[in-house]
Design a protein around this motif. Structure first.
Motif, PDB file in Angstrom:
ATOM      1  N   LEU A 202      58.511  10.618 -11.591  1.00  0.00           N
ATOM      2  CA  LEU A 202      59.082  11.851 -12.129  1.00  0.00           C
ATOM      3  C   LEU A 202      57.996  12.901 -12.365  1.00  0.00           C
ATOM      4  CD1 LEU A 202      62.043  12.227 -12.787  1.00  0.00           C
ATOM      5  CD2 LEU A 202      61.602  11.358 -15.079  1.00  0.00           C
ATOM      6  N   LEU A 203      56.818  12.407 -12.740  1.00  0.00           N
ATOM      7  CA  LEU A 203      55.720  13.318 -13.089  1.00  0.00           C
ATOM      8  C   LEU A 203      54.840  13.652 -11.894  1.00  0.00           C
ATOM      9  CD1 LEU A 203      54.721  11.556 -16.437  1.00  0.00           C
ATOM     10  CD2 LEU A 203      56.245  13.511 -16.138  1.00  0.00           C
ATOM     11  N   GLY A 204      55.076  12.963 -10.772  1.00  0.00           N
ATOM     12  CA  GLY A 204      54.251  13.210  -9.586  1.00  0.00           C
ATOM     13  C   GLY A 204      52.826  12.725  -9.760  1.00  0.00           C
ATOM     14  N   THR A 205      52.646  11.661 -10.549  1.00  0.00           N
ATOM     15  CA  THR A 205      51.302  11.132 -10.801  1.00  0.00           C
ATOM     16  C   THR A 205      51.224   9.681 -10.322  1.00  0.00           C
ATOM     17  OG1 THR A 205      51.996  10.354 -12.967  1.00  0.00           O
ATOM     18  CG2 THR A 205      50.992  12.548 -12.869  1.00  0.00           C
ATOM     19  N   ILE A 206      50.018   9.147 -10.344  1.00  0.00           N
ATOM     20  CA  ILE A 206      49.846   7.706 -10.103  1.00  0.00           C
ATOM     21  C   ILE A 206      49.205   7.144 -11.364  1.00  0.00           C
ATOM     22  CG2 ILE A 206      48.635   5.952  -8.743  1.00  0.00           C
ATOM     23  CD1 ILE A 206      48.698   7.889  -6.391  1.00  0.00           C
ATOM     24  N   GLY A 207      49.943   6.306 -12.060  1.00  0.00           N
ATOM     25  CA  GLY A 207      49.324   5.590 -13.168  1.00  0.00           C
ATOM     26  C   GLY A 207      49.242   6.350 -14.474  1.00  0.00           C
ATOM     27  N   HIS A 208      48.059   6.327 -15.068  1.00  0.00           N
ATOM     28  CA  HIS A 208      47.799   6.716 -16.456  1.00  0.00           C
ATOM     29  C   HIS A 208      48.480   8.022 -16.858  1.00  0.00           C
ATOM     30  CE1 HIS A 208      45.203   6.107 -19.958  1.00  0.00           C
ATOM     31  NE2 HIS A 208      45.068   4.905 -19.429  1.00  0.00           N
ATOM     32  N   LEU A 209      49.282   7.953 -17.915  1.00  0.00           N
ATOM     33  CA  LEU A 209      50.162   9.085 -18.223  1.00  0.00           C
ATOM     34  C   LEU A 209      49.994   9.594 -19.640  1.00  0.00           C
ATOM     35  CD1 LEU A 209      53.257   7.308 -16.764  1.00  0.00           C
ATOM     36  CD2 LEU A 209      52.082   9.196 -15.696  1.00  0.00           C
ATOM     37  N   TYR A 210      48.946   9.113 -20.335  1.00  0.00           N
ATOM     38  CA  TYR A 210      48.912   9.373 -21.774  1.00  0.00           C
ATOM     39  C   TYR A 210      48.766  10.853 -22.113  1.00  0.00           C
ATOM     40  CZ  TYR A 210      48.680   4.395 -21.742  1.00  0.00           C
ATOM     41  OH  TYR A 210      48.976   3.088 -21.495  1.00  0.00           O
ATOM     42  N   HIS A 211      48.257  11.639 -21.156  1.00  0.00           N
ATOM     43  CA  HIS A 211      48.097  13.069 -21.441  1.00  0.00           C
ATOM     44  C   HIS A 211      49.383  13.849 -21.157  1.00  0.00           C
ATOM     45  CE1 HIS A 211      47.066  12.254 -17.282  1.00  0.00           C
ATOM     46  NE2 HIS A 211      47.387  13.485 -16.987  1.00  0.00           N
ATOM     47  N   HIS A 212      50.430  13.162 -20.686  1.00  0.00           N
ATOM     48  CA  HIS A 212      51.681  13.858 -20.388  1.00  0.00           C
ATOM     49  C   HIS A 212      52.658  13.748 -21.557  1.00  0.00           C
ATOM     50  CE1 HIS A 212      51.510  14.973 -16.124  1.00  0.00           C
ATOM     51  NE2 HIS A 212      50.699  13.933 -15.985  1.00  0.00           N
ATOM     52  N   ASP A 213      53.333  14.853 -21.845  1.00  0.00           N
ATOM     53  CA  ASP A 213      54.441  14.776 -22.799  1.00  0.00           C
ATOM     54  C   ASP A 213      55.668  14.325 -22.017  1.00  0.00           C
ATOM     55  OD1 ASP A 213      53.058  15.641 -24.991  1.00  0.00           O
ATOM     56  OD2 ASP A 213      53.350  17.764 -24.476  1.00  0.00           O
ATOM     57  N   VAL A 214      56.333  13.323 -22.529  1.00  0.00           N
ATOM     58  CA  VAL A 214      57.495  12.791 -21.823  1.00  0.00           C
ATOM     59  C   VAL A 214      58.735  13.077 -22.653  1.00  0.00           C
ATOM     60  CG1 VAL A 214      58.558  10.702 -20.915  1.00  0.00           C
ATOM     61  CG2 VAL A 214      56.077  10.995 -20.793  1.00  0.00           C
ATOM     62  N   SER A 215      59.704  13.749 -22.056  1.00  0.00           N
ATOM     63  CA  SER A 215      60.919  14.109 -22.803  1.00  0.00           C
ATOM     64  C   SER A 215      61.845  12.899 -22.912  1.00  0.00           C
ATOM     65  CB  SER A 215      61.647  15.260 -22.096  1.00  0.00           C
ATOM     66  OG  SER A 215      62.184  14.780 -20.873  1.00  0.00           O
ATOM     67  N   GLU A 216      62.782  12.999 -23.824  1.00  0.00           N
ATOM     68  CA  GLU A 216      63.765  11.926 -24.006  1.00  0.00           C
ATOM     69  C   GLU A 216      64.581  11.747 -22.725  1.00  0.00           C
ATOM     70  OE1 GLU A 216      63.808   9.679 -26.156  1.00  0.00           O
ATOM     71  OE2 GLU A 216      65.564   8.785 -25.195  1.00  0.00           O
ATOM     72  N   GLN A 217      64.871  12.862 -22.076  1.00  0.00           N
ATOM     73  CA  GLN A 217      65.651  12.820 -20.826  1.00  0.00           C
ATOM     74  C   GLN A 217      64.870  12.054 -19.737  1.00  0.00           C
ATOM     75  OE1 GLN A 217      66.152  16.588 -18.978  1.00  0.00           O
ATOM     76  NE2 GLN A 217      68.105  16.062 -18.059  1.00  0.00           N
ATOM     77  N   GLN A 218      63.562  12.310 -19.667  1.00  0.00           N
ATOM     78  CA  GLN A 218      62.726  11.604 -18.676  1.00  0.00           C
ATOM     79  C   GLN A 218      62.662  10.111 -18.978  1.00  0.00           C
ATOM     80  OE1 GLN A 218      59.273  14.157 -19.173  1.00  0.00           O
ATOM     81  NE2 GLN A 218      59.504  14.942 -17.089  1.00  0.00           N
ATOM     82  N   ARG A 219      62.547   9.786 -20.282  1.00  0.00           N
ATOM     83  CA  ARG A 219      62.531   8.362 -20.666  1.00  0.00           C
ATOM     84  C   ARG A 219      63.835   7.677 -20.247  1.00  0.00           C
ATOM     85  NH1 ARG A 219      58.389   6.987 -23.627  1.00  0.00           N
ATOM     86  NH2 ARG A 219      57.372   8.666 -24.748  1.00  0.00           N
TER      87      ARG A 219
END
Ligand SMILES: Nc1ncnc2c1ncn2[C@@H]1O[C@H](COP(=O)(O)OP(=O)(O)OP(=O)(O)O)[C@@H](O)[C@H]1O
Length: 261
Positions: A107-124
């Motif tokens: 969803l975030l277009g990343t590979i792996g480590h995501l701690y710097h991303h804010d994740v919305s409830e909808q994304q969860r």
């Protein structure tokens, strides 16, 4: 009229200093499922990378690689329409990434480590729904390194499916999997096609061409050397010619297998 998923005209493609394709021509319609076959180094992965825009052709007059009818595409939007499953991609994930984060990363277009991303409830919630769709919720808190290769592959598939893509690309889909993992991925591929998602696979292994996939493309020596229906192309004679070794073919329940002749 709907534009083709992929339209390659007279494309020349380099990897490093060497030419992989010279004047390559190939079209794949939207909704079409296709298997790309060819010997080691023939350019199967390179062809898939043209479609995912990881590789671009050499620019020359009278040549183009169009995706959905366009020479230029927004890569982020493309990722939402075309999912990717491959061993190479799987191997890029850090061992400590959780199953949840693998799928969320799609969803975030990343590979792996995501701690710097804010994740919305909808994304969860979307991530949980996608895990549930493949029966992978029990893996959500497990680290990648503690999962079997087959479980990892299916998380990569879930990652690919999070956007409900219209096409999923599988590069050697069952590479490195044991029989259970292999059959599960084949079953997933079949289910996708039944649900209306098209699949494009690159493989040497004929059993990976699931019964629903009817079109087969042979590539060798930088060209498409055959393009047609599976029943015609997957003959002992043509497979022996493609790979330069004598094979006999077995077919059962819509699956094909090559054995030494
Ligand atoms: N990163 C790279 N840099 C330079 N050359 C490359 C690179 N990746 C692949 N090649 C070369 O490009 C050609 C096509 O490779 P590609 O991986 O597309 O073939 P393939 O049909 O997928 O092979 P395989 O069945 O072995 O996976 C090969 O000659 C390969 O050595």
């Amino acid at each position: 009229m709907t534009a083709p998923l992929l339209e390659i005209r007279n494309a020349t493609v380099y990897r490093g200093e060497s030419i992989v394709f010279d004047n390559l021509n190939l079209s794949i319609e939207q909704g079409e499922s296709v298997a790309i076959l060819g010997p080691n180094g023939a350019g199967k992965s390179t062809l898939l990378k043209l479609l995912t825009r990881e590789i671009y052709p050499y620019e020359k007059t009278g040549s183009h690689v169009k995706i959905f009818g366009n020479d230029r595409v927004n890569v982020q939007q493309l990722r939402e329409k075309i999912g990717l499953v491959s061993y190479d991609f799987q191997s890029k994930y850090m061992p400590i990434t959780t199953g949840f984060d693998v799928v969320l990363s799609g969803l975030l277009g990343t590979i792996g480590h995501l701690y710097h991303h804010d994740v919305s409830e909808q994304q969860r919630q979307l991530t949980l729904d996608t895990l549930a769709r493949l029966g992978l919720l029990p893996l959500k808190d497990k680290m990648f390194q503690h999962l079997s290769s087959g479980q990892q592959r299916r998380l990569i598939l879930a990652r690919a499916l999070i956007h409900h893509p219209q096409t999923v690309i599988f590069d050697e889909p069952t590479n490195s999997l044991d029989l259970q993992g292999c059959f599960q991925v084949l079953s997933d591929m079949r289910q996708l096609v039944r649900e209306g998602t098209s699949v494009i696979i690159a493989t040497h292994h004929l059993h990976e061409i699931t019964p629903e996939i009817q079109r087969v493309v042979f590539i060798r020596d930088g060209q498409v050397i055959a393009d047609g229906q599976k029943a015609e192309l997957l003959s002992a004679e043509r497979i022996s010619d493609l790979y330069g070794t004598a094979v006999q073919m077995i077919t059962q329940d819509g699956y094909y297998q090559a054995l030494p002749a």
